[in-house]
Design a protein around this motif. Structure first.
Motif: not given
Length: 524
Positions: A76-86, A131-134, A138-140
């Motif tokens: 899973a991504l951290s909360s900060s990573q989720k926001m920054l990925w978008i 790296v960050f993949r789906e 459909g979840e990053i």
């Protein structure tokens, strides 16, 4: 914090709070300057900790370790990573969240040892291979690549005979820093060596913010030089293996957010930002772009010793820190520019209160949003006391991620602005590597590169301050797509003049404090 407290103890340094001021007592007449520098840089955290607000949390942090998660294909991504990925799906924003570092190496550089040191760092920190993949749903997700799959050969360009050497160096450093990363394929770390003399190199390295932060950049450079020195002397690097990695922190953070332990923190922040939220109406020089840009430019200056001393004394008299005084002054300045008495200003905080996170490379930094509400007739002393309470409350509840707050507030998204605020205030320390101090390791001397750097700004305006000796270095980083240099220079001058008025008349109403020059008052 745990390591800093240990270093303070090892150096026989005693810290006490006297009349709201952090006092340093050392048995040794020449205490370790690096420890003293770190104490000054983290003064607000130490004051808050020693005041008792965070002792329970820190004690719990030292006792409870972050568990290691089982191996998996992704995480899973951290909360900060989720926001920054978008945000990073827009190319301008992707580039805006590049974090560059540039150093000068002088002496005998062993290229093979240097490459081996970089390889060791990449293998040591999984985040440098992430790296960050789906996934199929459909979840990053975070995907950690094997160490062997990440190229470590450092490109090296020979510019020793270039006629326009400095221009080429500047251009290459800028190009390196402003090239977007591919978050899905990586690597999210780039390095480059430029040889400018027989025994002199420029080393450029860039990380994406989604795997790093300012603290991480310091760790990377420190460990790189440490490993390099060990390899050139045939020694084993004196570092213990990392017990956890960023994926473990992410899982722990998500578990914390799902329980009841953070509800009090969430409630505090939602209370702070209830009702209609203000949007700073600071007049701009250009039409605001419909989609936020990340262009950057800056100006710099300094506050003299007399003014700096007066401001520090005023803060101490009210049991406030220098950061609180500067934050209150910026609030007052923005009020005089806009007439708004409800203002939100942001500031980054390390986000590493847990003892396990001191030596980690990763996106741990959190953002605190300070909402100040005051009146025209309030004195600056009253405003400072209010800002002090707001700041202490934010520190006490800093564990709640800013990304979670933005999501919980259900803000109407404005693509031309940042969520909640467009102005930041930071306070650092002007000594050390960042100021150009050199580190000698055997035959190699490393120092900061002080020429052109990456010029991007994630906010409309960032007021940067740094203590240096008896003075205060000042800088304003701004977005030139919104403001022109003349406006920012005038803003800086007005801030200095306002600070002088504040020091002379702290009991004067904020709305009456003078911030204009003699010439401006005559014209008015």
């Amino acid at each position: 914090m745990k390591q800093l407290l240990s270093r303070i103890k090892e150096n026989d340094i005693l810290l006490e709070i006297v009349d709201g001021k952090l006092k340093i007592f050392a048995k040794n007449t020449t205490p370790n300057p690096e420890v003293i520098s770190e104490i000054r840089a983290r003064k607000d955290e130490l004051l808050h900790f020693l005041s008792g607000h965070d002792k329970a949390a820190f004690a719990e942090s030292f006792q409870a370790t972050i568990p290691v998660v089982p191996l998996a294909d992704d995480y899973a991504l951290s909360s900060s990573q989720k926001m920054l990925w978008i945000v990073s799906q827009f190319e301008q924003a992707n580039i805006g969240y590049n974090i560059p570092g540039v150093h000068i190496f002088e002496g005998n550089l062993d290229y093979l040892a240097f490459s081996a040191a970089l390889q060791a760092i990449i293998e040591r920190h999984e985040n440098l291979r992430t790296v960050f993949r789906e996934n199929a749903e459909g979840e990053i997700r975070q995907v950690i690549l094997p160490g062997a799959s990440v190229p470590v050969a450092v490109p090296c360009d020979d510019l020793r005979n270039a006629a326009d050497q400095q221009q080429q160096v500047n251009a290459l450093v800028q190009e390196h820093a402003l090239t977007p990363f591919d978050l899905a394929h990586g690597p999210l770390l780039r390095t480059h060596l430029l040889q400018v003399e027989d025994h002199k190199w420029v080393f450029s390295y860039v990380l994406h913010h989604i795997i790093s932060d300012g603290w991480s950049m310091d760790i990377l450079m420190k460990e790189l030089l440490l490993f390099y020195n060990s390899y050139t002397t045939g020694q084993t690097p004196p570092v213990a293996p990392l017990r956890i990695q960023y994926k473990d922190y992410t899982a722990w953070q998500q578990q914390q957010l799902q329980g009841d332990s953070l509800q009090a923190h969430k409630d505090y922040w939602l209370k702070q930002f209830e009702g209609e939220l203000p949007i700073l109406a600071l007049p701009s020089d250009k039409p605001r772009p419909a989609v936020k840009t990340y262009s950057g430019a800056d100006i710099s200056g300094r506050l003299g010793a007399e003014l700096t001393s007066g401001l520090k004394t005023l803060c101490q008299q009210q049991g406030a820190t220098l950061f609180m005084g500067l934050l209150a002054a910026v609030n007052a300045l923005l009020y005089r520019y806009t007439g708004q008495d409800d203002i939100i200003i942001g500031s980054p905080i390390a986000g590493r209160a847990h003892a396990d996170l001191e030596d980690q490379i990763g996106f741990y930094v959190n953002t605190l949003a300070f909402r100040s509400r005051f009146k025209h007739e309030d004195s600056f002393a009253t405003l400072l006391d209010h800002v002090k309470q707001v700041t202490l409350g934010a520190y006490e509840h800093q564990i709640y991620p800013f990304g979670e707050l933005v999501e919980a507030l259900r803000l109407q998204r404005d693509m031309s602005r940042n969520p909640l605020f467009d102005v930041q205030v930071t306070l650092g320390h002007g000594q050390g590597q960042a100021a150009g101090a050199a580190t000698q390791l055997g035959d190699l001397k490393a120092s900061a590169y002080t020429d052109d750097q990456l010029q991007t700004s994630r906010f409309d305006i960032v007021f940067n301050f740094a203590e240096q000796g008896d003075e205060l270095l000042t800088g304003i980083l701004y977005n030139p797509d919104v403001y022109g240099p003349e406006t920012i220079i005038r803003l800086s001058q007005h801030l200095e003049q306002l600070l002088a008025a504040i020091v002379s008349h702290p009991q004067m109403p904020v709305g009456e404090l003078n911030y204009l020059s003699v010439g401006e008052r005559r014209v008015g």
